[in-house]
Design a protein around this motif. Structure first.
Motif, PDB file in Angstrom:
ATOM      1  N   LEU A  15      28.340  36.594  52.341  1.00  0.00           N
ATOM      2  CA  LEU A  15      28.249  37.007  53.744  1.00  0.00           C
ATOM      3  C   LEU A  15      29.427  37.911  54.083  1.00  0.00           C
ATOM      4  CD1 LEU A  15      27.271  33.492  55.153  1.00  0.00           C
ATOM      5  CD2 LEU A  15      25.724  35.387  54.639  1.00  0.00           C
ATOM      6  N   ARG A  45      14.893  38.947  62.233  1.00  0.00           N
ATOM      7  CA  ARG A  45      15.027  38.693  60.800  1.00  0.00           C
ATOM      8  C   ARG A  45      14.050  37.615  60.342  1.00  0.00           C
ATOM      9  NH1 ARG A  45      19.930  36.751  60.384  1.00  0.00           N
ATOM     10  NH2 ARG A  45      19.085  34.637  60.385  1.00  0.00           N
ATOM     11  N   GLU A  84      11.316  37.985  57.402  1.00  0.00           N
ATOM     12  CA  GLU A  84      11.434  37.205  56.175  1.00  0.00           C
ATOM     13  C   GLU A  84      10.367  36.119  56.054  1.00  0.00           C
ATOM     14  OE1 GLU A  84      15.412  35.701  56.024  1.00  0.00           O
ATOM     15  OE2 GLU A  84      16.324  37.686  55.814  1.00  0.00           O
ATOM     16  N   PRO A 109      23.669  39.707  56.946  1.00  0.00           N
ATOM     17  CA  PRO A 109      22.975  38.867  55.973  1.00  0.00           C
ATOM     18  C   PRO A 109      22.648  37.501  56.580  1.00  0.00           C
ATOM     19  CG  PRO A 109      24.944  39.862  55.009  1.00  0.00           C
ATOM     20  CD  PRO A 109      24.999  40.146  56.473  1.00  0.00           C
ATOM     21  N   ASN A 110      21.580  36.904  56.134  1.00  0.00           N
ATOM     22  CA  ASN A 110      21.105  35.625  56.662  1.00  0.00           C
ATOM     23  C   ASN A 110      22.061  34.500  56.264  1.00  0.00           C
ATOM     24  OD1 ASN A 110      19.706  33.406  57.532  1.00  0.00           O
ATOM     25  ND2 ASN A 110      17.811  33.872  56.443  1.00  0.00           N
TER      26      ASN A 110
END
Length: 553
Positions: free
Chosen positions: A364, A476, A480, A540-541
């Motif tokens: 991350l 997101r 996804e 980023p997740n």
């Protein structure tokens, strides 16, 4: 539209509103965040006369009054006070009250009512709603109503006793407009409310807990915000046991994260399979109970002022009903007397922490880089309020916290948009310490009108708003998990430079950690309200790397 007319009243004595305001001042209230309206006219007039004791900060929305009171309470541990009209006014404030309830924050919400003779009548008075008191009971610890002017001090004292005793939380105080206007001979001044003394920890429970900890191979201490105020005792016990102190997102700072034994919940999840005795202090213990799994090889000790706190979900082997400071001190004394000696594990735990930080920081990297800029810009006692954003989730383990009450989180309510007015309340409480708000464009616009409040009162919060032109977390997830079927996640934002500039606020625009750093330093140096827009495409997740993994049982 029916508005109660109080009419001509006797000018002798004091109004119920004046008695109420004097009682609040006697309890130490120095700031009220409010929004006026007809049911509060006499109260605001009484506040005008007591500006020597109580500062009034008026907002642009009732939600902000309660969030500012919440921020005030979170960074000081003292009662934060808001004042709103009944009906839609207090209902607007309930999102903030639910946040305070989730975070055990002592917020006093004073609200009006319809005329006392007509409460429950359903005639349609302005702002009347059925069963207002009952409606507020779901987001408050206690509800009181001032039914006569002379009773105001006693009801205020009870409100403060409730606020400062046991498990803390918001309380609501109602006052009808006719009671606020009524004149009576003021009752004699009484001493401020005395909090109920916390229960003394049961000696047998302390002995059993100490024996269990002394015999443990790998004990660990889990803490939430209920451990605040017991920092010295917590550190002494951790060092005596050589046990990691695993802090929830609400307990960060109970032990300086630079201490080798101080750990995040992320590390706690990794350590959980090896722990044989868990001591949970002032925490709901949510993640171990719900996510991590358990078996017969882990034993649980609970310290909590609330005897019902989470015990049904996992009945502890030992339950100690007491405040954290008293109970931890008793454990330290008991263990010291038993001459517990353990090999030093500080180097081991420090290495585990560093390795975890590095691994997550690589995955991350954008969150880590921006978080480092914010941490580097603040002194140790600087305050940051994270709105519900990707940096907020990363901060649960990635933002280094050195002192208690220097990070504000929204609790399990996860109230999007709570952050900016909450940060304003924190800054009002701590005018000499820097306060930063970190949010996204989606959440910020929930309370963007409070830029006006910041400028009106010179509340020098620096807002950092990450602009991805979307409810980024929702978008997101749609990409996804739902094949990129985007719906209701895109946003049309204002030109933030023009929008912020229309209030006369300083503005900077950035697009990287490298450009954020000098902008943040410059904004903090002004000491004035400021706004920094950071344009991004997304982060980023973080969720696959959170501490939700089942690792036991």
């Amino acid at each position: 539209m029916n508005i109660a007319k109080v009419g001509k009243v006797d000018q002798t004595g004091a109004t119920g509103a004046e008695i109420l305001v004097d009682a609040l001042a006697a309890e130490g209230v120095d700031t009220i965040f409010g929004l006026p309206g007809v049911q509060l006219d006499y109260i605001f007039d009484a506040l005008y006369a007591r500006q020597d004791a109580i500062r009034v900060i008026h907002t642009r929305h009732e939600q902000a009054t309660a969030y500012m009171a919440f921020g005030y309470a979170q960074v000081t541990g003292r009662v934060g006070t808001c004042l709103v009209v009944p009906g839609p006014g207090v209902l607007n404030a309930t999102a903030a009250l639910s946040t305070a309830y989730a975070c055990n924050a002592p917020v006093l919400c004073i609200t009006g009512q319809i005329p006392s003779a007509h409460i429950g009548g359903g005639l349609g008075f302005l702002h009347e709603i059925p069963n207002q008191t009952r409606a507020l009971s779901s987001v408050s610890k206690w509800q009181g109503q001032i039914k006569s002017a002379a009773d105001a001090p006693a009801v205020v004292r009870e409100a403060f006793r409730q606020l400062n005793s046991g498990r803390r939380g918001p309380v609501v105080l109602e006052i009808p407009p006719d009671i606020a206007a009524a004149r009576v001979t003021p009752p004699p001044r009484a001493a401020p409310a005395a909090s109920l003394l916390p229960p003394e920890p049961d000696a047998d429970a302390i002995a059993r807990a100490a024996a269990m900890l002394a015999a443990a191979r790998n004990p660990a201490i889990f803490v939430g915000s209920g451990a605040f105020g017991a920092e010295a005792e917590l550190r002494a016990l951790a060092e005596m046991l050589q046990a990691p102190v695993i802090m929830s997102e609400h307990g960060m700072g109970a032990l300086d994260i630079r201490h080798p034994l101080a750990q995040t919940m992320q590390v706690g999840n990794d350590l959980w399979p090896t722990i044989d005795v868990a001591l949970a202090v002032g925490t709901r213990f949510f993640h171990p109970i719900v996510h991590w799994g358990r078996d017969e090889n882990v034993r649980l000790i609970r310290i909590d002022i609330d005897p019902a706190q989470s015990v049904a979900a996992w009945p502890p082997d030992v339950a100690i009903v007491a405040d954290a400071r008293t109970a931890l001190a008793a454990l330290v004394d008991r263990l010291r007397a038993s001459t517990v000696r353990r090999p030093n594990r500080e180097e081991e735990f420090a290495l585990i922490k560093v390795e975890k930080e590095e691994a997550l920081g690589r995955i991350l990297a954008p969150q880590r880089a921006y978080t480092k800029v914010i941490r580097d810009a603040l002194p140790e006692d600087g305050v940051v309020c994270f709105d519900v954003t990707q940096l907020h989730f990363y901060s649960w383990w990635g933002y280094p916290v050195y002192r208690p009450r220097t990070v504000i989180q929204p609790g399990y309510q996860g109230t999007l948009g709570y952050g900016y007015p909450t940060a304003l309340g924190a800054k009002v409480a701590l005018p000499d310490r820097p306060v930063i708000y970190v949010g996204g464009d989606g959440g910020f616009m929930f309370n963007c009108q409070e830029l006006s409040t910041a400028m009106r009162f010179g509340i020098g919060v620096v807002a950092i708003v990450f602009n991805d032109r979307a409810y980024g977390n929702v978008r997101r997830g749609q990409r996804e998990m739902f094949g990129g079927r985007l719906i209701a996640s895109d946003l049309r934002n204002p030109d933030f430079e023009k929008f912020v500039g229309s209030f006369g606020m300083n503005f900077w625009k950035c697009d990287s950690p490298e450009t954020l750093a000098p902008a943040l330093d410059a904004a903090l140096a002004t000491g004035r309200p400021a706004f920094i827009e950071v344009t991004i495409d997304g982060f980023p997740n973080p969720f696959p790397h959170m501490f939700f993994r089942k690792v036991r049982g």
